[in-house]
Design an enzyme around this catalytic site. Structure first.
Site, PDB file in Angstrom:
ATOM      1  N   ARG A 168       0.843  -1.216   0.000  1.00  0.00           N
ATOM      2  CA  ARG A 168       0.000   0.000   0.000  1.00  0.00           C
ATOM      3  C   ARG A 168       0.874   1.261   0.000  1.00  0.00           C
ATOM      4  NH1 ARG A 168      -2.940  -3.734  -0.806  1.00  0.00           N
ATOM      5  NH2 ARG A 168      -5.025  -4.078   0.061  1.00  0.00           N
ATOM      6  N   SER A 241     -10.870  -1.013   3.055  1.00  0.00           N
ATOM      7  CA  SER A 241     -10.164  -1.087   4.347  1.00  0.00           C
ATOM      8  C   SER A 241      -9.826   0.325   4.805  1.00  0.00           C
ATOM      9  CB  SER A 241      -8.849  -1.853   4.214  1.00  0.00           C
ATOM     10  OG  SER A 241      -9.062  -3.143   3.728  1.00  0.00           O
ATOM     11  N   GLU A 338      -5.474   3.770   5.771  1.00  0.00           N
ATOM     12  CA  GLU A 338      -5.096   3.520   4.369  1.00  0.00           C
ATOM     13  C   GLU A 338      -5.551   4.660   3.459  1.00  0.00           C
ATOM     14  OE1 GLU A 338      -5.751  -0.400   2.173  1.00  0.00           O
ATOM     15  OE2 GLU A 338      -6.881   1.060   1.008  1.00  0.00           O
TER      16      GLU A 338
HETATM   17  P1  FAD Z   1      -8.902   8.302  -5.200  1.00  0.00           P
HETATM   18  O1  FAD Z   1      -9.590   7.769  -4.016  1.00  0.00           O
HETATM   19  O2  FAD Z   1      -9.603   9.355  -5.985  1.00  0.00           O
HETATM   20  O3  FAD Z   1      -7.462   8.835  -4.787  1.00  0.00           O
HETATM   21  C1  FAD Z   1      -6.669   8.069  -3.908  1.00  0.00           C
HETATM   22  C2  FAD Z   1      -5.289   8.740  -3.791  1.00  0.00           C
HETATM   23  O4  FAD Z   1      -4.621   8.683  -5.039  1.00  0.00           O
HETATM   24  C3  FAD Z   1      -5.375  10.225  -3.449  1.00  0.00           C
HETATM   25  O5  FAD Z   1      -4.240  10.554  -2.692  1.00  0.00           O
HETATM   26  C4  FAD Z   1      -5.310  10.912  -4.793  1.00  0.00           C
HETATM   27  O6  FAD Z   1      -4.798  12.234  -4.721  1.00  0.00           O
HETATM   28  C5  FAD Z   1      -4.348   9.999  -5.526  1.00  0.00           C
HETATM   29  N1  FAD Z   1      -4.543   9.950  -6.975  1.00  0.00           N
HETATM   30  C6  FAD Z   1      -5.628   9.467  -7.636  1.00  0.00           C
HETATM   31  N2  FAD Z   1      -5.406   9.543  -8.959  1.00  0.00           N
HETATM   32  C7  FAD Z   1      -4.173  10.066  -9.132  1.00  0.00           C
HETATM   33  C8  FAD Z   1      -3.382  10.385 -10.271  1.00  0.00           C
HETATM   34  N3  FAD Z   1      -3.820  10.183 -11.515  1.00  0.00           N
HETATM   35  N4  FAD Z   1      -2.161  10.948 -10.074  1.00  0.00           N
HETATM   36  C9  FAD Z   1      -1.699  11.196  -8.821  1.00  0.00           C
HETATM   37  N5  FAD Z   1      -2.408  10.908  -7.698  1.00  0.00           N
HETATM   38  C10 FAD Z   1      -3.625  10.339  -7.867  1.00  0.00           C
HETATM   39  N6  FAD Z   1      -7.518  -0.995  -2.519  1.00  0.00           N
HETATM   40  C11 FAD Z   1      -6.668  -2.046  -2.644  1.00  0.00           C
HETATM   41  O7  FAD Z   1      -5.461  -1.860  -2.792  1.00  0.00           O
HETATM   42  N7  FAD Z   1      -7.131  -3.327  -2.583  1.00  0.00           N
HETATM   43  C12 FAD Z   1      -8.427  -3.622  -2.415  1.00  0.00           C
HETATM   44  O8  FAD Z   1      -8.791  -4.796  -2.386  1.00  0.00           O
HETATM   45  C13 FAD Z   1      -9.350  -2.532  -2.305  1.00  0.00           C
HETATM   46  N8  FAD Z   1     -10.665  -2.776  -2.111  1.00  0.00           N
HETATM   47  C14 FAD Z   1     -11.534  -1.738  -2.001  1.00  0.00           C
HETATM   48  C15 FAD Z   1     -12.886  -2.024  -1.846  1.00  0.00           C
HETATM   49  C16 FAD Z   1     -13.818  -0.991  -1.743  1.00  0.00           C
HETATM   50  C17 FAD Z   1     -15.277  -1.325  -1.577  1.00  0.00           C
HETATM   51  C18 FAD Z   1     -13.380   0.358  -1.820  1.00  0.00           C
HETATM   52  C19 FAD Z   1     -14.379   1.474  -1.760  1.00  0.00           C
HETATM   53  C20 FAD Z   1     -12.025   0.656  -1.971  1.00  0.00           C
HETATM   54  C21 FAD Z   1     -11.093  -0.396  -2.054  1.00  0.00           C
HETATM   55  N9  FAD Z   1      -9.719  -0.162  -2.199  1.00  0.00           N
HETATM   56  C22 FAD Z   1      -8.840  -1.209  -2.362  1.00  0.00           C
HETATM   57  C23 FAD Z   1      -9.190   1.215  -2.247  1.00  0.00           C
HETATM   58  C24 FAD Z   1      -9.292   1.849  -3.657  1.00  0.00           C
HETATM   59  O9  FAD Z   1     -10.065   1.063  -4.495  1.00  0.00           O
HETATM   60  C25 FAD Z   1      -7.922   2.052  -4.289  1.00  0.00           C
HETATM   61  O10 FAD Z   1      -7.044   2.759  -3.460  1.00  0.00           O
HETATM   62  C26 FAD Z   1      -7.999   2.777  -5.620  1.00  0.00           C
HETATM   63  O11 FAD Z   1      -6.766   2.720  -6.283  1.00  0.00           O
HETATM   64  C27 FAD Z   1      -8.429   4.249  -5.468  1.00  0.00           C
HETATM   65  O12 FAD Z   1      -8.693   4.743  -6.770  1.00  0.00           O
HETATM   66  P2  FAD Z   1      -9.443   6.118  -6.959  1.00  0.00           P
HETATM   67  O13 FAD Z   1      -9.402   6.435  -8.416  1.00  0.00           O
HETATM   68  O14 FAD Z   1     -10.791   6.058  -6.352  1.00  0.00           O
HETATM   69  O15 FAD Z   1      -8.492   7.110  -6.178  1.00  0.00           O
HETATM   70  N1  EPU Z   2     -11.065 -10.759   9.931  1.00  0.00           N
HETATM   71  C1  EPU Z   2     -11.630 -10.566  11.160  1.00  0.00           C
HETATM   72  N2  EPU Z   2     -12.782  -9.839  11.240  1.00  0.00           N
HETATM   73  C2  EPU Z   2     -13.373  -9.314  10.152  1.00  0.00           C
HETATM   74  C3  EPU Z   2     -12.783  -9.505   8.881  1.00  0.00           C
HETATM   75  C4  EPU Z   2     -11.612 -10.231   8.788  1.00  0.00           C
HETATM   76  O1  EPU Z   2     -11.135 -11.044  12.171  1.00  0.00           O
HETATM   77  O2  EPU Z   2     -14.413  -8.657  10.294  1.00  0.00           O
HETATM   78  C5  EPU Z   2      -9.822 -11.538   9.842  1.00  0.00           C
HETATM   79  C6  EPU Z   2     -10.081 -12.922   9.284  1.00  0.00           C
HETATM   80  O3  EPU Z   2      -9.549 -13.844  10.187  1.00  0.00           O
HETATM   81  C7  EPU Z   2      -9.279 -12.988   8.007  1.00  0.00           C
HETATM   82  C8  EPU Z   2      -8.323 -11.832   8.111  1.00  0.00           C
HETATM   83  O4  EPU Z   2      -8.911 -10.892   8.991  1.00  0.00           O
HETATM   84  O5  EPU Z   2      -8.552 -14.155   7.940  1.00  0.00           O
HETATM   85  C9  EPU Z   2      -8.064 -11.180   6.760  1.00  0.00           C
HETATM   86  O6  EPU Z   2      -9.322 -10.740   6.209  1.00  0.00           O
HETATM   87  P1  EPU Z   2      -9.497 -10.451   4.665  1.00  0.00           P
HETATM   88  O7  EPU Z   2      -9.151 -11.662   3.865  1.00  0.00           O
HETATM   89  O8  EPU Z   2     -10.846  -9.867   4.467  1.00  0.00           O
HETATM   90  O9  EPU Z   2      -8.365  -9.400   4.345  1.00  0.00           O
HETATM   91  P2  EPU Z   2      -7.960  -8.050   5.066  1.00  0.00           P
HETATM   92  O10 EPU Z   2      -6.586  -8.240   5.611  1.00  0.00           O
HETATM   93  O11 EPU Z   2      -8.978  -7.577   6.014  1.00  0.00           O
HETATM   94  C10 EPU Z   2      -6.817  -7.155   2.917  1.00  0.00           C
HETATM   95  C11 EPU Z   2      -6.774  -5.852   2.188  1.00  0.00           C
HETATM   96  C12 EPU Z   2      -7.994  -5.704   1.292  1.00  0.00           C
HETATM   97  C13 EPU Z   2      -7.982  -6.848   0.282  1.00  0.00           C
HETATM   98  C14 EPU Z   2      -8.024  -8.167   1.051  1.00  0.00           C
HETATM   99  C15 EPU Z   2      -7.896  -9.352   0.107  1.00  0.00           C
HETATM  100  C16 EPU Z   2      -5.518  -4.310   3.543  1.00  0.00           C
HETATM  101  C17 EPU Z   2      -5.557  -3.137   4.443  1.00  0.00           C
HETATM  102  N3  EPU Z   2      -6.694  -4.758   3.114  1.00  0.00           N
HETATM  103  O12 EPU Z   2      -7.916  -7.077   3.800  1.00  0.00           O
HETATM  104  O13 EPU Z   2      -7.877  -4.493   0.582  1.00  0.00           O
HETATM  105  O14 EPU Z   2      -9.102  -6.768  -0.571  1.00  0.00           O
HETATM  106  O15 EPU Z   2      -6.923  -8.230   1.983  1.00  0.00           O
HETATM  107  O16 EPU Z   2      -6.611  -9.409  -0.402  1.00  0.00           O
HETATM  108  O17 EPU Z   2      -4.442  -4.789   3.211  1.00  0.00           O
HETATM  109  C18 EPU Z   2      -8.379  -2.181   0.699  1.00  0.00           C
HETATM  110  O18 EPU Z   2      -7.158  -1.992   0.631  1.00  0.00           O
HETATM  111  O19 EPU Z   2      -9.201  -1.240   0.719  1.00  0.00           O
HETATM  112  C19 EPU Z   2      -8.886  -3.554   0.711  1.00  0.00           C
HETATM  113  C20 EPU Z   2     -10.170  -3.865   0.778  1.00  0.00           C
END
Ligand code: FAD
Ligand code: EPU
Length: 352
Positions: A168, A241, A338
């Site tokens: 991240r 997250s 995050e």
């Molecule tokens: P924004 O939220 O608009 O911006 C995020 C940051 O990036 C800000 O600092 C912004 O200034 C900067 N930024 C955006 N575009 C640019 C650009 N072109 N140039 C320079 N800076 C820029 N993230 C994960 O890594 N893994 C996950 O599994 C994951 N799951 C998610 C699930 C949900 C339901 C949600 C809502 C979010 C999740 N995220 C996850 C976080 C998010 O999807 C990512 O961080 C994504 O890359 C953000 O994209 P955005 O276009 O919405 O960026």
């Molecule tokens: N868990 C709990 N309680 C909960 C949910 C999860 O105890 O309510 C525990 C479970 O034991 C599970 C562990 O947490 O084994 C991990 O959970 P999960 O697989 O959902 O992954 P996470 O660590 O919570 C991370 C990323 C997610 C990404 C998933 C899958 C971060 C901060 N988050 O979540 O990314 O989708 O793994 O790879 O690294 C995001 O960055 O926004 C995001 C959603």
């Protein structure tokens, strides 16, 4: 002025997935990366107004209105710029939707991005925090990031080695006032061993009746798991997250495990580090499903801060701080947010 359009006093509520109210003093929709130098030269920016690049707003929390200029890049072209039997180099402009790119590459027989299906946001934001899920990170496949440098006024090609990708994290995340990502180039193979080890992936494929999994099946399986596990921001405001999973030393991980045997511990970012589950610690502090007005912690997943409708960014931030404080009191671990918090600081060990 060509290549961008300006508007004043614009609501950002529909442009962030927490759906919190916030306004931008000015918003610039950019249709051509070559116009960025002119945009940054524009009088208002020269006067030192802050500038925020906004994608789909899925990793941001607006704690306040934005007093400067919000830039949205709308260019969204995708094309192959080199191809052979082993794979291809794909160039995608910053404004494209990430999941559209995942589908576009899979439809052309290119693999690698399948474990990251359904991550919200734009392609331009993908390198910022090096998005990742289910055992893969975008940085593994990125060959070059093309980005406008605000200090030099030039577009620079940053090769993968210089992007400093981490968990991240990236160079771009650490220097938010320098870079505007305009396009990303991905090196994708046609064949690659699938990564199916993340908890639940094998089971989901089996439930789909898939016996010989291909990358498209993996993308579908992971999309199904994500849809079950995470609240849909179109229904319940959230940014995924809210905290990163803390990285600790092996000794710290072992000490925590002896006190809390059920704490999930995963490989770290190096051989001598471990990643511990922030969700588990938050749940064990009793926050999962907690609601206070319209701010809450998702009942589905303890790491997800949610807006039930009318919570403000400041209310969500206040709740997040209290969650972090209680985790610190119980585990002596400082949670780090995050999403980028706009208009406030997050002091993760502050006491109320
Ligand atoms: P924004 O939220 O608009 O911006 C995020 C940051 O990036 C800000 O600092 C912004 O200034 C900067 N930024 C955006 N575009 C640019 C650009 N072109 N140039 C320079 N800076 C820029 N993230 C994960 O890594 N893994 C996950 O599994 C994951 N799951 C998610 C699930 C949900 C339901 C949600 C809502 C979010 C999740 N995220 C996850 C976080 C998010 O999807 C990512 O961080 C994504 O890359 C953000 O994209 P955005 O276009 O919405 O960026
Ligand atoms: N868990 C709990 N309680 C909960 C949910 C999860 O105890 O309510 C525990 C479970 O034991 C599970 C562990 O947490 O084994 C991990 O959970 P999960 O697989 O959902 O992954 P996470 O660590 O919570 C991370 C990323 C997610 C990404 C998933 C899958 C971060 C901060 N988050 O979540 O990314 O989708 O793994 O790879 O690294 C995001 O960055 O926004 C995001 C959603």
């Amino acid at each position: 002025m060509t290549g961008f359009q300006l508007a004043e006093n614009i609501s950002l509520q529909g442009r962030n997935t927490f759906r919190v109210p916030a306004r931008a003093a000015m918003l610039a929709d950019v249709t051509d990366a070559d116009s960025l130098a002119e945009l940054f030269d524009y009088a208002m920016l020269r006067d030192g107004n802050p500038v925020l690049v906004l994608g789909e707003g899925s990793n941001l929390l607006f704690a306040d209105d934005y007093p400067g200029v919000v830039i949205c890049l709308t260019m969204a072209g995708m094309r192959m710029i080199g191809e052979n039997s082993a794979g291809a180099l794909v160039r995608c402009e910053a404004g494209a939707n990430w999941n559209d790119l995942v589908g576009w590459t899979l439809a052309r027989g290119l693999v690698g991005l399948e474990n990251m299906a359904l991550i919200p946001g734009t392609v331009g934001a993908a390198p910022i925090q090096n998005i990742g899920a289910y055992g893969a990170e975008a940085g593994e496949f990125i060959e070059t990031v093309e980005a406008f440098r605000r200090d030099t006024g030039q577009i620079k090609r940053v090769t993968k080695a210089d992007c400093e990708f981490g968990y991240r994290d990236s160079l771009f995340k650490r220097e938010p006032d320098v870079w505007v990502v305009t396009a990303v180039e991905f090196r994708l193979p046609r064949e690659r061993e699938l990564r199916l080890d993340y908890a639940g992936v094998h089971e989901e494929l089996a439930a789909m009746g898939v016996t010989q999994a291909r990358a498209v099946h993996v993308a579908e399986a992971i999309s199904r798991i994500r849809t079950r596990k995470l609240p849909n921001p179109a229904i319940l405001g959230n940014a995924g997250s809210f905290f990163k999973n803390p990285i600790v030393t092996i000794d710290q991980a072992e000490a925590l495990k002896s006190q809390h045997p059920a704490l999930p511990i995963f490989p770290g970012v190096s051989a001598d580090s471990r990643k511990i589950s922030a969700a588990w610690m938050i749940e064990s502090c009793g926050w999962k499903g907690y609601r206070e007005g319209d701010a809450g912690i998702a009942a589905q997943h303890a790491l997800v801060l949610v807006n039930y409708g009318n919570a403000s960014g400041a209310q969500l931030l206040d709740l997040a701080r209290r969650v972090a404080t209680s985790v610190h009191e119980k585990f002596q671990i400082a949670l780090e947010p995050e999403p980028r918090i706009i208009g406030a600081r997050f002091d993760n060990t502050s006491r109320e």
